[in-house]
Structure formats: structure tokens, C-alpha cells
Design an enzyme around this catalytic site. Structure first.
Site, PDB file in Angstrom:
ATOM      1  CB  SER A 269       6.040  -3.502  10.254  1.00  0.00           C
ATOM      2  OG  SER A 269       5.948  -2.236   9.630  1.00  0.00           O
ATOM      3  CG  HIS A 334       8.004  -5.693   7.590  1.00  0.00           C
ATOM      4  ND1 HIS A 334       9.147  -5.032   7.970  1.00  0.00           N
ATOM      5  CD2 HIS A 334       7.125  -4.738   7.179  1.00  0.00           C
ATOM      6  CE1 HIS A 334       8.981  -3.732   7.802  1.00  0.00           C
ATOM      7  NE2 HIS A 334       7.752  -3.528   7.330  1.00  0.00           N
TER       8      HIS A 334
END
Length: 395
Positions: A269, A334
Site C-alpha cells: 500500500s 498508507h
């Protein structure tokens, strides 16, 4: 381009300095004698003379470059072009000054947009689609369309995605678990997972991108890598996009090691959010120039999907773990990837076909990134012991 307009070099003195330049053009198939380029030894090339040489020698110059030669001449109030910019154009190199000249003269480009190109095959239509998806300027889109070659293909994002799928299938079959694999006590024993107890395994700060929580995370990441990463690699090249992706991955794990010291990390991610946030930021900053269809709706859907994935990661991190599984993977990768995308990624995407080393902003980004890496290394070496961090025992 009138009869008095000329191709000139403001930075080069007249006369002998044309020799090396002519050599560079000769190496590219432009075998023109010096006396033909500059018969009066003035340091200028007459536009009509140059145009006549192009036609008489049948020199290979694609339509995009011809348009840009016209734009370069019309962007200058005296109808002149810097000789170095002419050399850069023929050799397919573009500097910042070149781009500014093109931007100033692009309103005079004689050709229609790419959407009006008739009789294109399936692959060329896909190339045109990629140009309108990624690039905000019609001149850049046309430049990319005429210069694009199918070889080498965009192998980096495809290879990373394929490797992630293979690793997931192997571990899924081994653990007999396809969703929330991190709850399995054997999962964290993988040498690919970043675990705070195994910080000495330096490769884990990158290889964790091949491991995923489950089918849902793998599917989300693979979809974005193919839908956004592959077109970006087609336009900006393997080197730049791989640098951006891996920078997001590395920044993600290092950020977790600083801000969430007890948590492991899995999934790609960090790299995915670096690509997506860079592309979305580039679209927003060039909103008027982007010609991709339904861009507002697609922007909203992308933000909703990315926010939902972050929310799922937050829930997973703080949900009660099974007794043997320990803390769940962190969500900070993220956010760190998004920061890399907005900073480094946006600089890369706004510099299509330009040399990054010629831009001050690129060096500022590299300095900031290098400072962060140095701080993160010292943090991982000394801070855990100095702070007495209670990390879970390594599996």
C-alpha cells in the site's frame, strides 16, 4: 515563420561553435555540412533555409517535432529558436526552458488534437487513451503519442503485481487461509514480513510489499497498480515510476518503525498510495487541461476507495487480536506513501520528458527524503533501546 525569421543560438557565439552541434546532429542522421547550415558564418540558421534542407534531404522528423519547431519559433518575438533547443528537440531531450517555449507557442500549433486522428489501430488507440489519462497538455500528449514505442513494455508494475499474486497464492495454500492471513500464527514467521523484532533484516523494509493481509487487500492493490501504475510507467518510464513506487514502500515501513513501533507491516500500500496520490494531485493541479472522461466522478470514487482502504487498515490495527497473533499490521504505511506521492511523485509527474536534475524542486525533494532516511536509520538503531520500547517478541 516568415522569410526573416531565423534559428539562432543566444548562448553560443557565432562561427566555430557550430561545429560540435553539427556533429551531434550528424550522429542523429542529420548529415548537413556546416556551410549549408550557416553559409555566412553568422551563428544563425535561416528558417527558410532550414525548411528547404528538411525537404530536399527528406530528413525523418515526425509531425510532433515539426509542430514543436514551429511553436518554438512562434514563441519568440523575433521568430528565433535557441540552437541548443533545436539539438535537444532532434535528440528527444527537453529542458525546462524548452517546455516554457513550447507552452508560449502552443496556441499556434497547426495540427488538430489527437482525438481527431483517423484510422488508428487498437494499440494506438490505447496509447492515445493513456496520453489523455495521464498528460494534461495537448503538446505533451502529441509528443508522447508520436514518440511512443511498444518496446520495452511496462514490465515493472506488471512484474511486481504478478510476484505479489504468486506469493499470496503460495502462502494461502500453505496456511489454508485466504482472508485475514495475519491472524494465522505462522504468517509472521515469513522472512518477507517487516516485524519490529527483526529490524536487523534490512530487506524486510522493502520485501513486505509482497505479503498481504488477505484477498481483499491484494485485489485492491493489484487493481490500482494495473489501472494507474501501468499507464504511468508507459508515459514516464520504468526508472521514474519504479523509483516512486519503491520510495513509497520504503517510506511506509520506516514511518511505521518510528510512529507505530510495536506493529508489523505487510502489503504494497505504501507504493500504491504513492502512485495514486501523485496522479490525483497532478490531475487536480491541471484540472482544466486534463481531458479524461468523467474526471470528477472518477476522482470522487478513487478518494472513497482509498479512504475505505485506510479505514479498513485502521480497524484491523486496533481490533482485538487473537492471543497468538500479536499486534496487527499498521496503517501508517498508507499515509506515508501518500506523502511521498504528493511530494516526490508530483515533482516527477510534472516533469514529463524533462531532466529532473535541472530542477531545483527535485533537489529539494531529494534532500528532504535523504534527511528522513538518515533520521529513520538512526531511530531504528538507537531509539528502541533508549526509549525502552516494549515490542512483541519476534516469531
Amino acid at each position: 515563420m516568415g522569410t526573416k525569421s531565423a534559428w539562432s543560438s543566444h548562448s553560443l557565439p557565432p562561427g566555430p561553435t557550430w561545429g560540435p552541434g553539427v556533429g551531434r546532429l550528424s550522429g542523429l542522421g542529420w548529415r548537413l555540412p556546416l556551410q549549408q547550415l550557416d553559409p555566412e558564418n553568422t551563428g544563425f540558421i535561416g528558417a527558410d533555409t532550414f525548411a528547404g534542407l528538411v525537404h530536399s534531404h527528406e530528413l525523418p522528423l515526425d509531425p510532433a517535432k515539426l509542430d514543436m519547431l514551429v511553436a518554438l519559433a512562434q514563441s519568440n518575438e523575433r521568430g528565433q529558436v535557441c540552437y541548443q533547443e533545436l539539438v535537444d528537440l532532434i535528440s528527444s531531450k527537453r529542458s525546462s526552458s524548452f517546455k516554457r517555449a513550447i507552452a508560449n507557442g502552443q496556441r499556434a500549433l497547426p495540427r488538430d488534437g489527437l482525438l481527431d486522428e483517423p484510422g488508428l489501430g487498437v494499440y494506438k488507440r490505447f496509447v492515445r487513451y493513456v496520453a489523455y489519462e495521464i498528460l494534461p497538455c495537448e503538446v505533451d500528449r502529441r509528443w508522447y503519442f508520436y514518440r511512443h514505442r511498444s518496446c520495452p513494455p511496462p514490465v515493472f508494475m506488471a512484474s511486481v503485481t504478478l510476484a505479489q499474486i504468486i506469493v499470496f497464492l503460495c502462502y494461502g495454500a500453505r496456511l489454508n487461509k485466504w482472508v485475514l492471513q495475519t491472524y494465522h500464527p505462522e504468517y509472521m514467521k515469513s522472512p518477507l514480513v517487516y516485524h519490529p523484532g527483526h529490524r536487523a533484516r534490512a530487506w524486510c523494509f522493502v520485501t513486505y510489499m509482497f505479503m498481504h493481509v488477505g484477498l481483499e487487500q491484494l485485489g485492491f492493490n493489484a487493481l490500482l497498480q494495473l489501472m494507474i501504475g501501468v499507464p504511468l510507467e508507459m508515459v514516464h518510464g520504468l526508472l521514474r515510476i519504479s523509483l516512486l513506487y519503491l520510495a513509497g514502500v520504503l517510506t511506509g515501513s520506516l514511518t511505521v518503525s518510528i510512529t507505530d513501533m510495536r506493529a508489523p507491516v505487510v502489503g504494497g500500500s505504501g507504493g500504491v498510495y504513492a502512485l495514486c496520490s501523485a496522479h490525483l494531485a497532478n490531475v487536480v493541479m491541471n484540472w482544466a487541461g486534463m481531458r479524461c472522461p468523467y474526471k470528477l466522478l472518477r476522482m470522487v470514487l478513487a478518494l472513497v476507495c482509498m479512504s475505505s482502504e485506510v479505514g479498513r487498515a485502521v480497524w484491523l490495527r486496533f481490533s482485538p487480536p487473537l492471543p497468538a497473533s500479536g499486534p496487527q499490521p499498521s496503517f501508517m504505511a498508507h499515509l506515508a506513501g501518500a506523502v511521498v506521492g504528493v511530494s516526490m511523485g508530483l515533482t516527477i509527474l510534472r516533469s514529463y520528458e524533462e531532466r529532473l536534475r535541472d530542477q531545483c524542486g527535485w533537489w529539494v525533494v531529494l534532500l528532504a527524503y535523504g534527511t528522513f532516511l538518515l533520521f529513520a536509520v538512526f531511530w531504528n538503531v538507537f531509539a528502541y533501546d533508549l526509549l525502552g520500547a516494549h515490542i512483541p517478541p519476534p516469531p
